[in-house]
Design an enzyme around this catalytic site. Structure first.
Site, short mmCIF file in Angstrom:
data_model
loop_
_atom_site.label_atom_id
_atom_site.label_comp_id
_atom_site.label_asym_id
_atom_site.label_seq_id
_atom_site.Cartn_x
_atom_site.Cartn_y
_atom_site.Cartn_z
N ASP A 162 -1.45 -0.57 6.10
CA ASP A 162 -1.61 0.02 7.43
C ASP A 162 -3.03 0.44 7.77
OD1 ASP A 162 -1.85 2.39 5.82
OD2 ASP A 162 -1.40 3.53 7.61
N ASP B 128 -7.27 -1.43 4.08
CA ASP B 128 -6.44 -2.58 3.73
C ASP B 128 -6.89 -3.86 4.44
OD1 ASP B 128 -4.75 -0.94 2.19
OD2 ASP B 128 -3.66 -0.34 3.98
N ASP C 192 0.86 -1.17 0.00
CA ASP C 192 0.00 0.00 0.00
C ASP C 192 0.91 1.23 0.00
OD1 ASP C 192 -2.39 1.60 0.38
OD2 ASP C 192 -1.74 1.83 2.46
#
Length: 316
Positions: free
Chosen positions: A256, A260, A52
């Site tokens: 994080d 996600d 990410d």
């Protein structure tokens, strides 16, 4: 096999857990907490690492760079700017996203604005009511569904910034667009080194982000990441990981945020960064206890050594 088990039960029963316990303790001292038993073995066979962007490859500490007020009333741009920031902070009052924190920090203190009926749309934005007005904050497409077609000069001067739009229900006579917030975030100093280390080990590295394509491309270029997907909602991220796993890849997902959580749960191995949200940490197989991304490479190397030690133990 029966004779072997009877002859050396302790050696066979300790060969694997002793090695895994030693590796888990070593990684914990290095700031990597292993939370599930399969993590080390799967990490040793991992082929594809998916990162990410916000809060993972970047620091996740956004700063407000500019506010572009779209509909300026007779009262003037300064008053409209302050009002839009107050509305944005009210809508984002319960969000854990780094962009939400930046908007709250930039908003005027004691504005007295409250949002009701707030609904979070993961990967898109937030909708709520301020007074009797229905308002949205989030990506351009999400706000356009409520406010109408975006003004043609909406993104002027925001080439390298992350964009958050604010709008209300529009009408035939009047556009519902209120403001566009430009925010900046800095790439972690060690991110390029970590990506290079994974590529040198023969791993596939991808960047998966919900941010604008030009911002994601800039970060991918800076870190030499060959594969990227931008403007990805949580379902798009999940579909991508499941598709790659179906093609035979063993996926490690590093993230994080709240957005996600589904993809972290679906990946072969998931790693949450230390300052991530509680939801991300609960979904992860390993947690980086510090902000050091080097823990990802250390975990991969330790997993490979652990598997070799297990085989040696069984052979002895």
């Amino acid at each position: 096999v029966s004779v072997l088990v009877v002859a050396c039960p302790c050696a066979l029963s300790l060969a694997t857990p002793a090695a895994i316990t030693a590796a888990t303790g070593y990684l914990a001292r290095r700031g990597v907490l292993i939370t599930r038993g399969h993590t080390l073995e799967t990490l040793a066979h991992a082929t594809h690492f998916v990162f990410d962007k916000t809060g993972t490859l970047t620091h996740g500490r956004y700063e407000l760079l500019d506010v572009n007020v779209v509909n300026v009333p007779n009262g003037g741009a300064d008053e409209q700017r302050e009002q839009c920031l107050a509305w944005a902070a009210a809508l984002e009052s319960t969000s854990e996203h780094p962009i939400a924190r930046a908007l709250r920090n930039a908003a005027p203190r004691g504005g007295g604005v409250h949002a009701n009926d707030v609904v979070n749309h993961p990967g898109a934005g937030v909708e709520g009511r301020i007074g009797n007005r229905r308002v949205r904050i989030g990506n351009v497409a999400f706000v356009a569904e409520l406010a109408g077609e975006a003004p043609p000069d909406l993104l002027d001067g925001a080439d390298n910034a992350s964009i958050v739009a604010l709008g209300e229900a529009g009408s035939v006579e009047r556009s519902g667009w209120l403001a566009v917030f430009s925010l900046g975030d800095r790439v972690r100093d060690e991110a390029r080194e970590v990506v290079r280390a994974l590529l040198d080990r023969g791993k596939i590295v991808s960047l998966l982000s919900g941010d604008r394509p030009d911002v994601v491309r800039r970060v991918a270029r800076e870190l030499a990441i060959p594969h990227l997907i931008a403007s990805a909602r949580p379902q798009h991220k999940l579909d991508y990981v499941l598709r790659q796993q179906a093609a035979g890849d063993t996926i490690v997902m590093i993230g994080d945020g709240v957005n996600d959580a589904p993809v972290l749960a679906a990946a072969s191995v998931s790693i949450a960064v230390g300052r991530g949200t509680d939801v991300a940490r609960a979904s992860a197989d390993a947690i980086l206890l510090t902000d050091r991304l080097h823990g990802v490479v250390e975990a991969v190397d330790a997993a490979g050594r652990t598997l070799a030690v297990i085989r040696q133990n069984l052979a002895w």
